[in-house]
Design a protein around this motif. Sequence first.
Motif, mmCIF file in Angstrom:
data_model
loop_
_atom_site.group_PDB
_atom_site.id
_atom_site.type_symbol
_atom_site.label_atom_id
_atom_site.label_comp_id
_atom_site.label_asym_id
_atom_site.label_seq_id
_atom_site.Cartn_x
_atom_site.Cartn_y
_atom_site.Cartn_z
ATOM 1 N N LYS A 80 19.109 143.476 59.189
ATOM 2 C CA LYS A 80 17.920 143.340 60.032
ATOM 3 C C LYS A 80 16.824 142.574 59.300
ATOM 4 C CE LYS A 80 18.631 147.513 62.789
ATOM 5 N NZ LYS A 80 18.093 148.858 63.129
ATOM 6 N N VAL A 94 15.019 139.059 60.294
ATOM 7 C CA VAL A 94 13.563 138.894 60.388
ATOM 8 C C VAL A 94 13.114 137.711 59.539
ATOM 9 C CG1 VAL A 94 11.331 139.913 59.822
ATOM 10 C CG2 VAL A 94 13.090 141.302 60.913
ATOM 11 N N ASP A 153 1.656 143.643 63.412
ATOM 12 C CA ASP A 153 2.882 144.287 63.877
ATOM 13 C C ASP A 153 4.098 143.708 63.180
ATOM 14 O OD1 ASP A 153 1.465 145.888 65.569
ATOM 15 O OD2 ASP A 153 1.820 144.672 67.359
ATOM 16 N N SER A 154 4.104 142.379 63.026
ATOM 17 C CA SER A 154 5.226 141.721 62.362
ATOM 18 C C SER A 154 5.308 142.132 60.897
ATOM 19 C CB SER A 154 5.073 140.202 62.462
ATOM 20 O OG SER A 154 6.093 139.547 61.739
ATOM 21 N N GLU A 163 6.637 145.690 60.635
ATOM 22 C CA GLU A 163 8.075 145.777 60.897
ATOM 23 C C GLU A 163 8.874 145.314 59.682
ATOM 24 O OE1 GLU A 163 11.420 144.080 64.062
ATOM 25 O OE2 GLU A 163 9.285 143.674 64.372
ATOM 26 N N GLN A 164 8.446 144.202 59.093
ATOM 27 C CA GLN A 164 9.148 143.686 57.913
ATOM 28 C C GLN A 164 9.050 144.677 56.748
ATOM 29 O OE1 GLN A 164 8.343 139.419 56.997
ATOM 30 N NE2 GLN A 164 7.176 139.461 58.899
ATOM 31 N N ASN A 192 11.282 147.739 57.325
ATOM 32 C CA ASN A 192 12.701 147.453 57.107
ATOM 33 C C ASN A 192 13.058 147.457 55.623
ATOM 34 O OD1 ASN A 192 13.389 147.220 59.805
ATOM 35 N ND2 ASN A 192 12.904 145.039 59.897
ATOM 36 N N GLN A 241 8.184 155.738 57.444
ATOM 37 C CA GLN A 241 7.043 155.444 58.313
ATOM 38 C C GLN A 241 5.719 155.713 57.612
ATOM 39 O OE1 GLN A 241 7.625 157.654 61.921
ATOM 40 N NE2 GLN A 241 9.099 156.205 62.756
ATOM 41 N N THR A 262 5.079 153.124 54.843
ATOM 42 C CA THR A 262 4.702 151.847 55.459
ATOM 43 C C THR A 262 3.236 151.869 55.885
ATOM 44 O OG1 THR A 262 6.958 151.509 56.292
ATOM 45 C CG2 THR A 262 5.200 150.221 57.321
#
Length: 221
Positions: A64, A68, A86-87, A90-91, A94, A105, A108
């Motif tokens: 994943k 990305v 948001d990007s 997400e990166q 991951n 979570q 992050t």
Amino acid sequence: MQENMNKDDDVETLGEQLYTRILPQHSKHAGKLTGMLLELPTPVLSRMLQDEVLLAAAVEKAVKTLEVDSCQEHCKDEDDGSVSSDSLGEQLFNLIDVYNTGYSQKITGMLLEQDKDTVLKLLAEPKQLEEQLTKALKTLQQRRLDETDVSDTSDGEDAEVLGEKLFLRVEELDPVRARVITGMLLEMDAGVLRELLREHELLETAVHKAQAALGGSDFSK
């Protein structure tokens, strides 16, 4: 000098083993995926090679991340310098989730509190990311230990909090497969999980059953 040579040999051996395991399913990107996983600590890599579930999860997350990164390269000219929060989140998630800490979570979220340039550096420098991840993990684990006893658990407590508390208990019994076993136990009702947290003997029994289902021995002994 000898110690460094031995360490390099260990990494090379682990890399060969990982590549062999990854190649059948991901022949096109086996080399890149192996390189990404080799950025993880050696003990984590050794554990993955002993546990198919952990290895499969790590490879999936690496795939994943690779997707990305590939998308980012194609979109860079069209949207230069405007990576959304948001990007980035997400990166970052991951990459962090590959470590299977159980706090992906939350870690992050903690790291995203920093300015955008710092976050971009974390995405580009695995060692710096690992250092900050380790610090965040220690902070979160200490908070969990400092909290009130599980007997004060409210009925409204969500599955994530129960999972975190359960993971800490399971880790004492089977540190190697704590993540997998916790996931199995979390399929039970919340009321049963709270009973496991209150009664150590019940938890031991549940962990032993999970170990038997996994087909391995009790790693804690």
